[in-house]
Write a protein that holds these residues in place. Structure first.
Motif, PDB file in Angstrom:
ATOM      1  N   VAL A 144       0.837  -1.207   0.000  1.00  0.00           N
ATOM      2  CA  VAL A 144       0.000   0.000   0.000  1.00  0.00           C
ATOM      3  C   VAL A 144       0.869   1.254   0.000  1.00  0.00           C
ATOM      4  O   VAL A 144       0.637   2.180  -0.783  1.00  0.00           O
ATOM      5  CB  VAL A 144      -0.984  -0.017   1.195  1.00  0.00           C
ATOM      6  N   VAL A 145       1.884   1.280   0.841  1.00  0.00           N
ATOM      7  CA  VAL A 145       2.751   2.465   0.917  1.00  0.00           C
ATOM      8  C   VAL A 145       3.541   2.636  -0.376  1.00  0.00           C
ATOM      9  O   VAL A 145       3.568   3.731  -0.966  1.00  0.00           O
ATOM     10  CB  VAL A 145       3.699   2.377   2.136  1.00  0.00           C
ATOM     11  N   VAL A 146       4.181   1.575  -0.830  1.00  0.00           N
ATOM     12  CA  VAL A 146       4.960   1.648  -2.076  1.00  0.00           C
ATOM     13  C   VAL A 146       4.052   1.999  -3.246  1.00  0.00           C
ATOM     14  O   VAL A 146       4.401   2.841  -4.085  1.00  0.00           O
ATOM     15  CB  VAL A 146       5.713   0.316  -2.323  1.00  0.00           C
ATOM     16  N   GLY A 147       2.894   1.378  -3.312  1.00  0.00           N
ATOM     17  CA  GLY A 147       1.948   1.670  -4.391  1.00  0.00           C
ATOM     18  C   GLY A 147       1.485   3.117  -4.383  1.00  0.00           C
ATOM     19  O   GLY A 147       1.345   3.743  -5.445  1.00  0.00           O
ATOM     20  N   ALA A 148       1.248   3.671  -3.210  1.00  0.00           N
ATOM     21  CA  ALA A 148       0.822   5.075  -3.123  1.00  0.00           C
ATOM     22  C   ALA A 148       1.929   6.010  -3.594  1.00  0.00           C
ATOM     23  O   ALA A 148       1.667   6.970  -4.327  1.00  0.00           O
ATOM     24  CB  ALA A 148       0.425   5.409  -1.686  1.00  0.00           C
ATOM     25  N   VAL A 149       3.164   5.725  -3.216  1.00  0.00           N
ATOM     26  CA  VAL A 149       4.291   6.565  -3.640  1.00  0.00           C
ATOM     27  C   VAL A 149       4.512   6.449  -5.140  1.00  0.00           C
ATOM     28  O   VAL A 149       4.705   7.456  -5.838  1.00  0.00           O
ATOM     29  CB  VAL A 149       5.577   6.198  -2.857  1.00  0.00           C
ATOM     30  N   ILE A 150       4.466   5.239  -5.655  1.00  0.00           N
ATOM     31  CA  ILE A 150       4.647   5.043  -7.101  1.00  0.00           C
ATOM     32  C   ILE A 150       3.520   5.715  -7.870  1.00  0.00           C
ATOM     33  O   ILE A 150       3.763   6.344  -8.906  1.00  0.00           O
ATOM     34  CB  ILE A 150       4.733   3.538  -7.428  1.00  0.00           C
ATOM     35  N   SER A 151       2.306   5.619  -7.384  1.00  0.00           N
ATOM     36  CA  SER A 151       1.167   6.277  -8.040  1.00  0.00           C
ATOM     37  C   SER A 151       1.350   7.787  -8.054  1.00  0.00           C
ATOM     38  O   SER A 151       0.993   8.449  -9.035  1.00  0.00           O
ATOM     39  CB  SER A 151      -0.138   5.926  -7.326  1.00  0.00           C
ATOM     40  N   LEU A 152       1.910   8.312  -6.995  1.00  0.00           N
ATOM     41  CA  LEU A 152       2.193   9.743  -6.941  1.00  0.00           C
ATOM     42  C   LEU A 152       3.223  10.126  -8.005  1.00  0.00           C
ATOM     43  O   LEU A 152       3.068  11.141  -8.691  1.00  0.00           O
ATOM     44  CB  LEU A 152       2.697  10.122  -5.544  1.00  0.00           C
TER      45      LEU A 152
END
Length: 160
Positions: A144-152
């Motif tokens: 979730v954290v990595v995905g949110a940063v990558i999405s950003l």
């Protein structure tokens, strides 16, 4: 189900990469004679995980969103991907510890005790139930954290 077909495809790619990583670790002896290096090399899989999430979110942006993706869309996809991987992870752990590398837990317990660790603590940490819990928790939290940063990073920038 069709709504999450994209994430299911990438979740199976993740699981395949994870199992391949486990086989590589076993081949290089991180479950027996190189067990002292196990934690270092197992943590390196996080780079593979990040790379898979980058590929998955970038692919979703390109094929599903026509190269116009907002942060929320990418983050939602990453959360879905993380949940699907977390659902698959217990089966993966059973396959690993009953089929591919059944020697890991006894060897790790023996190694911890030889380094001054407590037998009961080592046995409580190095067992299938504990590893299933850890893998599900890690996939959900890191994913979730990595995905949110990558999405950003991959979101479409608005032109003002």
């Amino acid at each position: 189900m069709k709504k999450f077909a994209f994430e299911i495809k990438w979740a199976f790619r993740y699981i395949f990469a994870y199992l391949l990583w486990i086989c590589i670790e076993k081949y290089f002896g991180y479950y027996d004679h190189n067990i002292s290096k196990y934690f270092l090399y197992s943590m390196l899989f996080n780079f593979v995980m990040i790379y898979i999430y980058i590929l998955a979110i970038r692919d979703k942006k390109k094929k599903y969103f026509n190269n116009v993706m907002h942060w929320r869309q990418g983050a939602t996809s990453a959360v879905a991907l993380s949940v699907i991987i977390a659902i698959l992870m217990p089966f993966c752990q059973v396959l690993i510890h009953r089929g591919i590398a059944p020697e890991l837990f006894p060897n790790m317990i023996e190694y911890r005790v030889s380094k001054g660790g407590d037998l009961a603590t080592a046995e409580a940490f190095f067992n299938l139930k504990s590893y299933i819990f850890q893998s599900v928790f890690n996939v959900l939290s890191y994913g979730v954290v990595v995905g949110a940063v990558i999405s950003l990073m991959l979101q479409t920038k608005s032109k003002k």
